[in-house]
Design a protein around this motif. Structure first.
Motif, PDB file in Angstrom:
ATOM      1  N   LYS A  69      -1.426 123.268  98.392  1.00 35.76           N
ATOM      2  CA  LYS A  69      -0.794 121.982  98.668  1.00 35.76           C
ATOM      3  C   LYS A  69      -0.710 121.722 100.173  1.00 35.76           C
ATOM      4  N   GLU A  70      -0.401 122.768 100.959  1.00 39.95           N
ATOM      5  CA  GLU A  70      -0.335 122.604 102.415  1.00 39.95           C
ATOM      6  C   GLU A  70      -1.696 122.193 102.978  1.00 39.95           C
ATOM      7  N   LYS A  71      -2.751 122.804 102.426  1.00 42.19           N
ATOM      8  CA  LYS A  71      -4.103 122.466 102.895  1.00 42.19           C
ATOM      9  C   LYS A  71      -4.404 121.008 102.598  1.00 42.19           C
ATOM     10  N   SER A  72      -4.024 120.563 101.407  1.00 43.63           N
ATOM     11  CA  SER A  72      -4.230 119.163 101.043  1.00 43.63           C
ATOM     12  C   SER A  72      -3.413 118.243 101.940  1.00 43.63           C
ATOM     13  N   LEU A  73      -2.185 118.653 102.250  1.00 38.03           N
ATOM     14  CA  LEU A  73      -1.303 117.853 103.101  1.00 38.03           C
ATOM     15  C   LEU A  73      -1.883 117.705 104.502  1.00 38.03           C
ATOM     16  N   MET A  74      -2.424 118.791 105.033  1.00 40.16           N
ATOM     17  CA  MET A  74      -2.955 118.754 106.403  1.00 40.16           C
ATOM     18  C   MET A  74      -4.188 117.862 106.515  1.00 40.16           C
ATOM     19  N   LEU A  75      -4.862 117.598 105.398  1.00 41.69           N
ATOM     20  CA  LEU A  75      -6.014 116.696 105.396  1.00 41.69           C
ATOM     21  C   LEU A  75      -5.606 115.246 105.150  1.00 41.69           C
ATOM     22  N   TYR A  76      -4.320 115.046 104.836  1.00 40.57           N
ATOM     23  CA  TYR A  76      -3.795 113.718 104.519  1.00 40.57           C
ATOM     24  C   TYR A  76      -3.614 112.921 105.808  1.00 40.57           C
ATOM     25  N   GLU A  77      -4.216 111.761 105.917  1.00 43.48           N
ATOM     26  CA  GLU A  77      -4.271 111.020 107.166  1.00 43.48           C
ATOM     27  C   GLU A  77      -2.884 110.718 107.755  1.00 43.48           C
ATOM     28  N   PRO A  78      -1.916 110.215 106.975  1.00 37.12           N
ATOM     29  CA  PRO A  78      -0.585 109.963 107.567  1.00 37.12           C
ATOM     30  C   PRO A  78       0.058 111.229 108.141  1.00 37.12           C
ATOM     31  N   PHE A  79      -0.229 112.398 107.567  1.00 42.13           N
ATOM     32  CA  PHE A  79       0.318 113.651 108.104  1.00 42.13           C
ATOM     33  C   PHE A  79      -0.310 113.951 109.454  1.00 42.13           C
ATOM     34  N   LYS A  80      -1.609 113.737 109.561  1.00 45.82           N
ATOM     35  CA  LYS A  80      -2.299 114.043 110.821  1.00 45.82           C
ATOM     36  C   LYS A  80      -1.827 113.138 111.950  1.00 45.82           C
ATOM     37  N   ILE A  89       9.163 124.134 106.099  1.00 45.88           N
ATOM     38  CA  ILE A  89      10.210 123.945 105.080  1.00 45.88           C
ATOM     39  C   ILE A  89      10.184 125.132 104.123  1.00 45.88           C
ATOM     40  N   PRO A  90      11.311 125.808 103.917  1.00 46.48           N
ATOM     41  CA  PRO A  90      11.304 127.058 103.134  1.00 46.48           C
ATOM     42  C   PRO A  90      11.109 126.866 101.625  1.00 46.48           C
ATOM     43  N   SER A  91      11.429 125.707 101.091  1.00 44.09           N
ATOM     44  CA  SER A  91      11.394 125.516  99.637  1.00 44.09           C
ATOM     45  C   SER A  91       9.968 125.335  99.132  1.00 44.09           C
ATOM     46  N   ASN A  92       9.482 126.318  98.370  1.00 42.29           N
ATOM     47  CA  ASN A  92       8.162 126.176  97.753  1.00 42.29           C
ATOM     48  C   ASN A  92       8.132 125.017  96.760  1.00 42.29           C
ATOM     49  N   LEU A  93       9.212 124.878  95.979  1.00 39.65           N
ATOM     50  CA  LEU A  93       9.240 123.841  94.959  1.00 39.65           C
ATOM     51  C   LEU A  93       9.134 122.444  95.568  1.00 39.65           C
ATOM     52  N   PHE A  94       9.596 122.295  96.805  1.00 43.67           N
ATOM     53  CA  PHE A  94       9.491 121.010  97.485  1.00 43.67           C
ATOM     54  C   PHE A  94       8.026 120.599  97.599  1.00 43.67           C
ATOM     55  N   PHE A  95       7.167 121.564  97.893  1.00 42.61           N
ATOM     56  CA  PHE A  95       5.737 121.267  98.020  1.00 42.61           C
ATOM     57  C   PHE A  95       5.082 121.087  96.653  1.00 42.61           C
ATOM     58  N   LEU A  96       5.531 121.844  95.678  1.00 48.01           N
ATOM     59  CA  LEU A  96       4.888 121.792  94.369  1.00 48.01           C
ATOM     60  C   LEU A  96       5.265 120.539  93.582  1.00 48.01           C
ATOM     61  N   ARG A  97       6.457 120.020  93.796  1.00 48.47           N
ATOM     62  CA  ARG A  97       6.943 118.913  92.983  1.00 48.47           C
ATOM     63  C   ARG A  97       6.527 117.547  93.500  1.00 48.47           C
ATOM     64  N   TYR A  98       6.361 117.411  94.797  1.00 51.06           N
ATOM     65  CA  TYR A  98       6.216 116.081  95.367  1.00 51.06           C
ATOM     66  C   TYR A  98       4.826 115.845  95.944  1.00 51.06           C
ATOM     67  N   SER A  99       4.450 114.566  95.967  1.00 49.88           N
ATOM     68  CA  SER A  99       3.161 114.171  96.539  1.00 49.88           C
ATOM     69  C   SER A  99       3.211 114.291  98.055  1.00 49.88           C
ATOM     70  N   SER A 100       2.057 114.250  98.678  1.00 53.50           N
ATOM     71  CA  SER A 100       1.999 114.320 100.146  1.00 53.50           C
ATOM     72  C   SER A 100       2.782 113.179 100.775  1.00 53.50           C
ATOM     73  N   GLU A 101       2.641 111.982 100.191  1.00 60.70           N
ATOM     74  CA  GLU A 101       3.373 110.819 100.709  1.00 60.70           C
ATOM     75  C   GLU A 101       4.876 111.035 100.629  1.00 60.70           C
ATOM     76  N   LYS A 102       5.358 111.570  99.494  1.00 60.21           N
ATOM     77  CA  LYS A 102       6.794 111.776  99.307  1.00 60.21           C
ATOM     78  C   LYS A 102       7.308 112.878 100.232  1.00 60.21           C
ATOM     79  N   ILE A 103       6.528 113.926 100.430  1.00 56.95           N
ATOM     80  CA  ILE A 103       6.933 115.020 101.325  1.00 56.95           C
ATOM     81  C   ILE A 103       7.172 114.479 102.735  1.00 56.95           C
ATOM     82  N   ILE A 104       6.237 113.674 103.221  1.00 56.46           N
ATOM     83  CA  ILE A 104       6.370 113.118 104.578  1.00 56.46           C
ATOM     84  C   ILE A 104       7.580 112.191 104.656  1.00 56.46           C
ATOM     85  N   GLN A 105       7.750 111.365 103.634  1.00 56.14           N
ATOM     86  CA  GLN A 105       8.870 110.409 103.650  1.00 56.14           C
ATOM     87  C   GLN A 105      10.217 111.133 103.682  1.00 56.14           C
ATOM     88  N   ILE A 106      10.391 112.167 102.827  1.00 58.34           N
ATOM     89  CA  ILE A 106      11.661 112.899 102.781  1.00 58.34           C
ATOM     90  C   ILE A 106      11.902 113.628 104.097  1.00 58.34           C
TER      91      ILE A 106
END
Length: 827
Positions: A603-614, A627-644
């Motif tokens: 998921k982190e690899k996918s996030l790092m390729l996500y244009e808004p993240f870059k 962010i220490p919570s693994n579930l945070f990455f597994l549950r939410y989309s890249s867009e939602k992770i950045i927004q939160i």
């Protein structure tokens, strides 16, 4: 000495009215005490007729008392007194149920010196003093026609009125008026009554708690045939209608069905001790006992089945007769399939062929087509030459139209033998609204009318043989109910035999067996389990093996849930099921299970390729990836992770968002301490569906609460206030201790490498989750996620905690606290 003689004695002694009313009231009370015993020795109509005659007797005695009170020994002859008393409604039809209102009509002429109105008042007061529940109308003879024009209910009551006592001469005059009423604007009367019937059928559909009076197949359907027959032919009873309308064989079936409904409704009144028209599930054992059934679940099921079957029979024949009675008054609707141009002796097989030929378009059968079908000759059992026709049904675009037609004609179990046991079979599970056959047909309807675009695209991508198989599976998925063995296993066995008889391929037969074996799995897993747990996902996906099978179970689940009731497949349920489907597809693409760390890395690899993240500053990118919570990455989309995450970095104390589109969602980012128990205690009036807590850093935490319902918009300000009060640690709310037993709790400290679980299967109770969260807070136990699922008045909840936390250390103490009798204060 009988009640008549006792009243005569009191009249002779010039007793006061209240003394005679008291005697009558005592007699009526004693009579009602004997009704249970009388019921056991009487038929349906016979019991109602006996009760009607008793009320006639009371009305006549009261009239006698009233006349004596007005005239003493100088009473005029009844025929010379310008007053007649008539019975209305079910009392007028001599079908008065034991707790129904007694409807009376007083017809009079206002001649000087007779004090007719005073006599009527005296009669009414005496009847009320006797404890009877009355409805009444008072009209002069020459007002009757005008009164009938003011309201269709009044007109109906008048045309079925029955003379009870008083002047027969005056009643003969009233009869002339009633004839005028009968002939007055017949078209308007018939159309309004037919329209009302349609509205009542929509209001009271034929489900497992049928309305015996106004619902489909209820007594109102039979009454309508009588009312219209009365208007058009001046009949006194339904069998007096012309032979061209009612066939003797049809009336025989109708009579016995209506007789049973009369008995059920009378038993229902006796059980409740009051007027009641809806047969509730919890009342079936008591009603069945009155009807002579033994004390067993099977007998209660048989009682319910016979009730539903009787209602369907009454509905079938009254629908046919009303069509024949009202052909010149009815308005033709689009999409109605009319009778076929076939000779009277044409076999049912020919009718099936024509029904199938029309099933490329949606249709509903005309009543006369149903009549044609029920009288079509056919073998005692379906024969091999019928099977190609039966298979053709499931190849049609609108198989539901054809099968619903067969169901209305009471031919469904004949054409589809695997359904025989489940026709009208009630489901006493607190979940299903309809009997099994109705539910199965509803599921098929929703399969052919998919509203969700993504699922519709999956359905349209199926091959013709796959759609054929899925329609048969949808119809038969619950065919195994009503047996001792698991209904999924029995249903799969029934499907296998029938599919082979129809000539389905081995592949389609095997696929159908898997789907019926597992037809509840997607829904149950999505709503009860942690669908982000890799073991849960792999366990679920392993049952289906291929994307095609996952597509099929997804479509079947959509149809099944929609067939239960209107609000079962809601946006929240749809989200859960779609998420599990998506995660299961992902797991099928990998032959070996990915552990949580590997999933996060992906998921982190996918996030790092996500244009808004870059586009974020490097420092913020690092903070997100830390962010220490693994579930945070597994549950939410890249867009939602950045927004939160970006919202969190800008928070000084706390921030929250309330979303109330399809269901209520509350999101909170906090820096300060937050009292979750207080918030959940205040919001315990809403059904909490899931709760996620993610640690974003040493300072910040993210909370998400999802509820399975949508509050009114004017409630949102109160919800916002409760959230803000949750940050005031001086606020508190007392939480009542829920009733939990030790056997309701299951603890697993080896759930996975990183997490432990507590599972709860107990009676659904308001404030349950708030109590548990508050208890956990007192031991500094952080809940990572909670899944809440309520079904059949029980809640099945799963709480996920980090393995390195305090939960397993205090688990015995927590179980003890949950199962003892102390209230908590969330503060």
């Amino acid at each position: 000495m009988g009640i008549k003689e006792e009243i005569e004695n009191l009249l002779y002694e010039n007793a006061e009215d209240f003394q005679m009313a008291k005697l009558l009231k005592s007699d009526i009370a004693a009579y009602f005490q004997t009704l249970g015993e009388t019921f056991t020795t009487s038929g349906g109509r016979d019991f109602l007729l006996k009760h009607t005659r008793k009320i006639d007797e009371i009305v006549k005695l009261v009239y006698k008392i009233a006349l004596y009170g007005m005239f003493k020994s100088y009473q005029p002859m009844k025929n010379s007194l310008p007053l007649s008393i008539a019975a209305l409604g079910s009392y007028g039809r001599e079908q008065l149920c034991v707790r129904s209102d007694i409807d009376l009509l007083f017809v009079y002429r206002d001649f000087p010196g007779y004090n007719t109105k005073s006599i009527i008042e005296k009669i009414l007061y005496l009847l009320w003093d006797c404890g009877l529940k009355l409805g009444h109308r008072v009209h002069k003879v020459d007002e009757l026609l005008e009164a009938s024009r003011s309201d269709i209910t009044i007109k109906t009551a008048l045309i079925e009125s029955r003379f009870v006592d008083g002047s027969r001469h005056l009643w003969a005059e009233a009869g002339n008026e009633l004839d005028s009423i009968r002939h007055d604007d017949q078209q308007s009367f018939i159309r309004k009554r037919l329209s009302e019937r349609g509205a009542l059928h929509k209001k009271f559909p034929l489900n497992m708690e049928p309305n015996l009076k106004e619902g489909i197949g209820g007594m109102r359907d039979a009454n309508l045939v009588y009312w219209i027959g009365r208007v058009l032919y001046n009949i006194d009873h339904i069998p007096q209608l012309p032979d061209s309308i009612i066939l003797e064989e049809e009336y025989h079936h109708f009579y016995h069905a209506l007789e049973f409904i009369f008995r059920v409704r009378s038993a229902l009144h006796l059980v409740n001790g009051k007027k009641e028209d809806t047969l509730r599930l919890e009342q079936i054992p008591d009603v069945a006992r009155y009807l002579g059934y033994e004390e067993s679940q099977r007998a209660h099921t048989q009682c319910s089945q016979k009730t539903l079957d009787s209602l369907k029979t009454v509905h079938l024949y009254t629908t046919i007769w009303l069509e024949l009675l009202c052909q010149k008054y009815s308005i033709k609707e689009d999409g109605i399939l009319e009778p076929f141009d076939l000779p009277p002796n044409a076999q049912l097989k020919r009718h099936l062929h024509l029904l199938a030929a029309h099933a490329d378009k949606e249709y509903a059968p005309s009543p006369l087509l149903l009549q044609q079908l029920i009288h079509a000759p056919k073998p005692d059992k379906i024969t091999a030459d019928y099977l190609p026709l039966i298979r053709e049904i499931f190849q049609k675009q609108y198989a539901h139209s054809l099968l619903e037609t067969l169901s209305q004609a009471k031919l469904l179990e004949y054409a589809i033998p695997p359904l025989k046991v489940v026709i009208n079979l009630p489901q006493f599970d607190g979940y299903h609204l309809f009997p099994v056959d109705t539910h199965s047909l509803s599921c098929l309807y929703h399969l052919e009318h998919i509203k969700e675009p993504f699922i519709l695209a999956l359905y349209r991508s199926l091959q013709a043989d796959e759609r054929e198989m899925l329609k048969l599976v949808t119809l038969l998925h619950d065919a195994g109910k009503g047996r001792k063995k698991d209904h999924s296993l029995v249903g799969a066995s029934l499907y296998k035999i029938f599919a082979k008889a129809l000539g389905l391929t081995d592949d389609m037969t095997e696929a159908g067996i898997i789907l019926i074996h597992n037809h509840t799995l997607l829904s149950n897993t999505a709503q009860r389990e942690d669908i982000y747990d890799e073991k849960i996902i792999m366990s679920f996906a392993s049952r289906f093996k291929t994307k095609k099978m996952l597509d099929l179970i997804y479509i079947l689940t959509y149809a099944d849930l929609n067939g239960v009731a209107a609000d079962i497949y809601n946006s929240f349920t749809a989200h859960l099921i779609h998420t599990l489907y998506t995660l299961s597809l992902e797991s099928l693409r990998h032959s070996e299970m990915l552990n949580e760390t590997a999933q996060r890395a992906k998921k982190e690899k996918s996030l790092m390729l996500y244009e808004p993240f870059k586009q974020l500053p490097k420092q913020e990118q690092k903070k997100i990836l830390a962010i220490p919570s693994n579930l945070f990455f597994l549950r939410y989309s890249s867009e939602k992770i950045i927004q939160i995450a970006t919202d969190a970095w800008s928070v000084k104390d706390f921030h929250y968002l309330i979303t109330n589109q399809d269901f209520l969602t509350i999101e909170i980012i906090r820096k300060n301490d937050f009292n979750i128990g207080y918030l959940l205690g205040k919001l315990s009036i809403y059904n909490l569906a899931s709760m996620n807590l993610c640690k974003l850093s040493d300072e910040y935490k993210y909370f998400q609460f999802e509820f399975s319902e949508k509050p009114q918009n004017d409630e949102l300000p109160f919800i916002a206030r409760y959230i803000e009060e949750g940050f005031d640690l001086g606020k508190s709310v007392t939480l009542r201790k829920p009733i939990i037993h030790k056997e309701d709790i299951s603890v697993n400290c080896d759930h996975s490498r990183n997490y432990v679980t507590l599972r709860l299967n107990t009676t659904d109770q308001k404030g349950l989750i708030a109590y548990i969260v508050t208890l956990f807070d007192s031991y500094a136990i952080d809940i990572i996620t909670a899944k809440i699922h309520t079904h059949k008045m029980r809640t099945r909840d799963m709480f996920l905690m980090e393995r390195g936390g305090n939960f397993c250390q205090y688990s015995d103490t927590i179980i003890k606290k949950l199962t003892q009798d102390d209230d908590l204060c969330a503060e």
